[in-house]
Design a protein around this motif. Structure first.
Motif, PDB file in Angstrom:
ATOM      1  N   SER A 163      49.974  49.915  53.442  1.00  0.00           N
ATOM      2  CA  SER A 163      51.358  50.136  52.979  1.00  0.00           C
ATOM      3  C   SER A 163      52.144  51.007  53.957  1.00  0.00           C
ATOM      4  N   GLU A 164      51.443  51.716  54.831  1.00  0.00           N
ATOM      5  CA  GLU A 164      52.099  52.592  55.816  1.00  0.00           C
ATOM      6  C   GLU A 164      52.444  51.849  57.110  1.00  0.00           C
ATOM      7  N   ILE A 165      52.077  50.578  57.195  1.00  0.00           N
ATOM      8  CA  ILE A 165      52.297  49.814  58.428  1.00  0.00           C
ATOM      9  C   ILE A 165      53.712  49.232  58.451  1.00  0.00           C
ATOM     10  N   SER A 166      54.405  49.476  59.499  1.00  0.00           N
ATOM     11  CA  SER A 166      55.729  48.882  59.790  1.00  0.00           C
ATOM     12  C   SER A 166      56.638  48.857  58.569  1.00  0.00           C
ATOM     13  N   THR A 167      57.219  47.718  58.236  1.00  0.00           N
ATOM     14  CA  THR A 167      58.230  47.641  57.168  1.00  0.00           C
ATOM     15  C   THR A 167      57.855  46.513  56.204  1.00  0.00           C
ATOM     16  N   PRO A 168      58.443  46.489  55.001  1.00  0.00           N
ATOM     17  CA  PRO A 168      58.109  45.411  54.058  1.00  0.00           C
ATOM     18  C   PRO A 168      58.302  44.015  54.653  1.00  0.00           C
ATOM     19  N   LEU A 169      59.368  43.815  55.426  1.00  0.00           N
ATOM     20  CA  LEU A 169      59.592  42.478  56.011  1.00  0.00           C
ATOM     21  C   LEU A 169      58.446  42.094  56.944  1.00  0.00           C
ATOM     22  N   LEU A 170      58.028  43.052  57.770  1.00  0.00           N
ATOM     23  CA  LEU A 170      56.937  42.767  58.714  1.00  0.00           C
ATOM     24  C   LEU A 170      55.599  42.663  57.988  1.00  0.00           C
ATOM     25  N   GLN A 171      55.454  43.413  56.893  1.00  0.00           N
ATOM     26  CA  GLN A 171      54.205  43.318  56.113  1.00  0.00           C
ATOM     27  C   GLN A 171      54.054  41.937  55.472  1.00  0.00           C
ATOM     28  N   ASN A 172      55.186  41.284  55.219  1.00  0.00           N
ATOM     29  CA  ASN A 172      55.127  39.942  54.608  1.00  0.00           C
ATOM     30  C   ASN A 172      54.519  38.904  55.553  1.00  0.00           C
ATOM     31  N   VAL A 173      54.608  39.132  56.846  1.00  0.00           N
ATOM     32  CA  VAL A 173      54.048  38.167  57.807  1.00  0.00           C
ATOM     33  C   VAL A 173      52.883  38.739  58.618  1.00  0.00           C
ATOM     34  N   GLY A 174      52.895  40.054  58.854  1.00  0.00           N
ATOM     35  CA  GLY A 174      51.809  40.680  59.623  1.00  0.00           C
ATOM     36  C   GLY A 174      50.511  40.584  58.836  1.00  0.00           C
ATOM     37  N   THR A 175      49.401  40.465  59.566  1.00  0.00           N
ATOM     38  CA  THR A 175      48.111  40.219  58.913  1.00  0.00           C
ATOM     39  C   THR A 175      47.115  41.360  59.155  1.00  0.00           C
ATOM     40  N   VAL A 176      46.072  41.334  58.338  1.00  0.00           N
ATOM     41  CA  VAL A 176      45.005  42.327  58.494  1.00  0.00           C
ATOM     42  C   VAL A 176      44.327  42.151  59.855  1.00  0.00           C
ATOM     43  N   GLY A 177      44.039  40.888  60.220  1.00  0.00           N
ATOM     44  CA  GLY A 177      43.374  40.634  61.503  1.00  0.00           C
ATOM     45  C   GLY A 177      44.247  41.036  62.677  1.00  0.00           C
ATOM     46  N   GLY A 178      45.517  40.671  62.622  1.00  0.00           N
ATOM     47  CA  GLY A 178      46.434  41.031  63.711  1.00  0.00           C
ATOM     48  C   GLY A 178      46.527  42.540  63.851  1.00  0.00           C
ATOM     49  N   ASN A 179      46.464  43.237  62.740  1.00  0.00           N
ATOM     50  CA  ASN A 179      46.529  44.693  62.804  1.00  0.00           C
ATOM     51  C   ASN A 179      45.307  45.275  63.497  1.00  0.00           C
ATOM     52  N   LEU A 180      44.134  44.729  63.182  1.00  0.00           N
ATOM     53  CA  LEU A 180      42.912  45.271  63.810  1.00  0.00           C
ATOM     54  C   LEU A 180      42.864  44.979  65.305  1.00  0.00           C
ATOM     55  N   LEU A 181      43.588  43.940  65.730  1.00  0.00           N
ATOM     56  CA  LEU A 181      43.552  43.539  67.150  1.00  0.00           C
ATOM     57  C   LEU A 181      44.830  43.923  67.894  1.00  0.00           C
ATOM     58  N   LEU A 182      45.615  44.756  67.256  1.00  0.00           N
ATOM     59  CA  LEU A 182      46.891  45.223  67.809  1.00  0.00           C
ATOM     60  C   LEU A 182      46.735  45.737  69.246  1.00  0.00           C
ATOM     61  N   ASP A 183      47.690  45.410  70.092  1.00  0.00           N
ATOM     62  CA  ASP A 183      47.671  45.916  71.475  1.00  0.00           C
ATOM     63  C   ASP A 183      47.773  47.446  71.459  1.00  0.00           C
ATOM     64  N   THR A 184      47.167  48.089  72.441  1.00  0.00           N
ATOM     65  CA  THR A 184      47.299  49.543  72.570  1.00  0.00           C
ATOM     66  C   THR A 184      48.708  49.867  73.063  1.00  0.00           C
ATOM     67  N   ARG A 185      49.140  51.096  72.797  1.00  0.00           N
ATOM     68  CA  ARG A 185      50.545  51.435  73.058  1.00  0.00           C
ATOM     69  C   ARG A 185      50.674  52.647  73.997  1.00  0.00           C
ATOM     70  N   CYS A 186      51.816  52.706  74.684  1.00  0.00           N
ATOM     71  CA  CYS A 186      52.073  53.803  75.621  1.00  0.00           C
ATOM     72  C   CYS A 186      53.573  53.819  75.909  1.00  0.00           C
ATOM     73  N   ASN A 187      54.133  55.020  76.082  1.00  0.00           N
ATOM     74  CA  ASN A 187      55.573  55.146  76.357  1.00  0.00           C
ATOM     75  C   ASN A 187      55.996  54.412  77.629  1.00  0.00           C
ATOM     76  N   TYR A 188      55.064  54.263  78.580  1.00  0.00           N
ATOM     77  CA  TYR A 188      55.415  53.638  79.854  1.00  0.00           C
ATOM     78  C   TYR A 188      55.218  52.118  79.825  1.00  0.00           C
ATOM     79  N   TYR A 189      54.658  51.631  78.739  1.00  0.00           N
ATOM     80  CA  TYR A 189      54.317  50.203  78.627  1.00  0.00           C
ATOM     81  C   TYR A 189      55.178  49.504  77.575  1.00  0.00           C
ATOM     82  N   ASP A 190      55.436  50.177  76.463  1.00  0.00           N
ATOM     83  CA  ASP A 190      56.216  49.543  75.389  1.00  0.00           C
ATOM     84  C   ASP A 190      57.700  49.663  75.680  1.00  0.00           C
ATOM     85  N   GLN A 191      58.096  48.973  76.717  1.00  0.00           N
ATOM     86  CA  GLN A 191      59.476  48.979  77.202  1.00  0.00           C
ATOM     87  C   GLN A 191      59.817  47.564  77.658  1.00  0.00           C
ATOM     88  N   GLY A 192      61.109  47.307  77.794  1.00  0.00           N
ATOM     89  CA  GLY A 192      61.538  45.999  78.283  1.00  0.00           C
ATOM     90  C   GLY A 192      61.108  45.783  79.730  1.00  0.00           C
TER      91      GLY A 192
END
Ligand SMILES: Cc1cc2nc3c(=O)[nH]c(=O)nc-3n(C[C@H](O)[C@H](O)[C@H](O)COP(=O)(O)OP(=O)(O)OC[C@H]3O[C@@H](n4cnc5c(N)ncnc54)[C@H](O)[C@@H]3O)c2cc1C
Ligand code: SF4
Length: 328
Positions: free
Chosen positions: A101-130
């Protein structure tokens, strides 16, 4: 507006078909479920698959049941909304329902999955950019470049494990079933991850995550506490999962503490959890575990908030997570 790069999408209806398509696509392929991680990454050119294999029409991935021995069996394609609202999950594994319930937003929770969450890409301020932002700093080692801007002399990437469910699944000793061309294998959720921001999964690229199996909480309790900037939605900059089993007198017989978002994998701290065994979770019995867990949490300067404050918060959140696990 950011646009998706050109790609083809297929919709296999069986595990065998999905794996065959993924094998034939080779390095140009990627599985997708809800797409709430993969598609933003594609728009920012962090990931550039030309063949996307959508796994949501595979019936086995949509299972959600409790087996005869009390194990929770969750298909990788079960959406977060369905998962966190299922009465069997909220009653039997409330820490998991809470983390979802703490993941993202209700709209994204409606489509985001348990498996996709476990395999989520790692994040970094220098990488999560355009793309243009990343190009302006000559990219980084995780994609298109060769330097790590967080630790320039480092041979590895330190991008951060940012899934809310992963630390809880590890604390609950869950197992994950992976299907590949040679059949299926089941491994502990803790063995799914590597301490490396680029090669952060032990799963082979063509392997499909089919389901997660979570043992029943018999004589045990679990909790999850998340630190993030915005209460409404934000990735964790710290997640603490705690699990403890008790005897009839309330003495801890086993315990696990797992820290999320302080490394490239969900970091178990058995040194801290171990000192709880043999005592109760009374306030003064928590101090040593809290101190050790805080010491072992080593956040890096590549997410939100300052390192020093996040490190201090690790102790605070471990204490809160353990207080929640305390019976009564
Ligand atoms: C604004 C925003 C906020 C977010 N906040 C959070 C947050 O607070 N906490 C959090 O944990 N996440 C957050 N997320 C990330 C994401 O929404 C969730 O992690 C979600 O659960 C991902 O699931 P998905 O099905 O959409 O994954 P997808 O994007 O479909 O897939 C994610 C990865 O897993 C792979 N994959 C998916 N399913 C399988 C499978 N069955 N087998 C093999 N590989 C597979 C894909 O190839 C991809 O690499 C956020 C995303 C956005 C856009
Ligand atoms: S930790 Fe370093 S290599 Fe990894 S994403 Fe961040 S800057 Fe890039």
């Amino acid at each position: 507006m950011l646009r998706l790069p050109p790609h083809e999408t297929s919709f296999p209806t069986s595990i065998r078909q999905a794996i065959a398509e993924r094998v034939s696509a080779g390095a140009a392929g990627a599985y997708v479920a809800g797409g709430t991680d993969l598609y933003p990454n594609m728009k920012r050119r962090q990931q550039e698959p030309r063949r996307v294999i959508d796994v949501r029409r595979i019936p086995e991935l949509n299972r959600l049941e409790v087996s005869a021995d009390g194990t929770l069996v969750v298909g990788a394609g079960v959406t977060l909304t369905r998962f966190m609202r299922d009465a069997r999950v909220t009653n039997g594994w409330p820490a998991l329902a809470h983390a979802a319930s703490e993941i993202s937003t209700p709209l994204l929770q409606n489509v985001g999955t348990v498996g996709g969450n476990l395999l989520l890409d790692t994040r970094c301020n220098y990488y999560d950019q355009g793309y243009e932002w990343r190009k302006a700093i000559n990219f980084c080692m995780k994609k298109d470049g060769d330097t790590c801007w967080v630790a320039p002399s480092s041979p590895r990437c330190w991008a951060v494990q940012s899934s809310d469910l992963a630390p809880v699944m590890v604390a609950l000793d869950a197992r994950v079933a992976l299907a590949g061309p040679d059949g299926e294998r089941t491994i502990p959720a803790s063995a799914l991850y590597h301490d490396d921001g680029m090669a952060f999964l032990t799963k082979r690229p063509e392997e499909l995550l089919v389901r997660v199996e979570v043992p029943a909480l018999v004589g045990a309790r679990a909790s999850y506490r998340k630190l993030r900037r915005r209460g409404a939605f934000d990735f964790p900059v710290l997640g603490v999962a705690a699990w403890a089993a008790f005897d009839a007198a309330g003495t801890v017989t086993a315990a696990r503490i797992v820290l999320g978002a302080v490394g490239s994998y969900p970091k178990s701290v058995p040194e801290a959890a171990g000192v709880l065994v043999g005592g109760t979770l009374a306030d003064d019995h928590l101090d040593e575990a809290v101190r050790l867990a805080g010491k072992l949490a080593k956040p890096l300067d590549n997410t939100d908030f300052t390192i020093g404050w996040r490190k201090e918060m690790a102790s605070v959140f471990v204490r809160r997570a353990l207080e929640e696990v305390r019976p009564g």
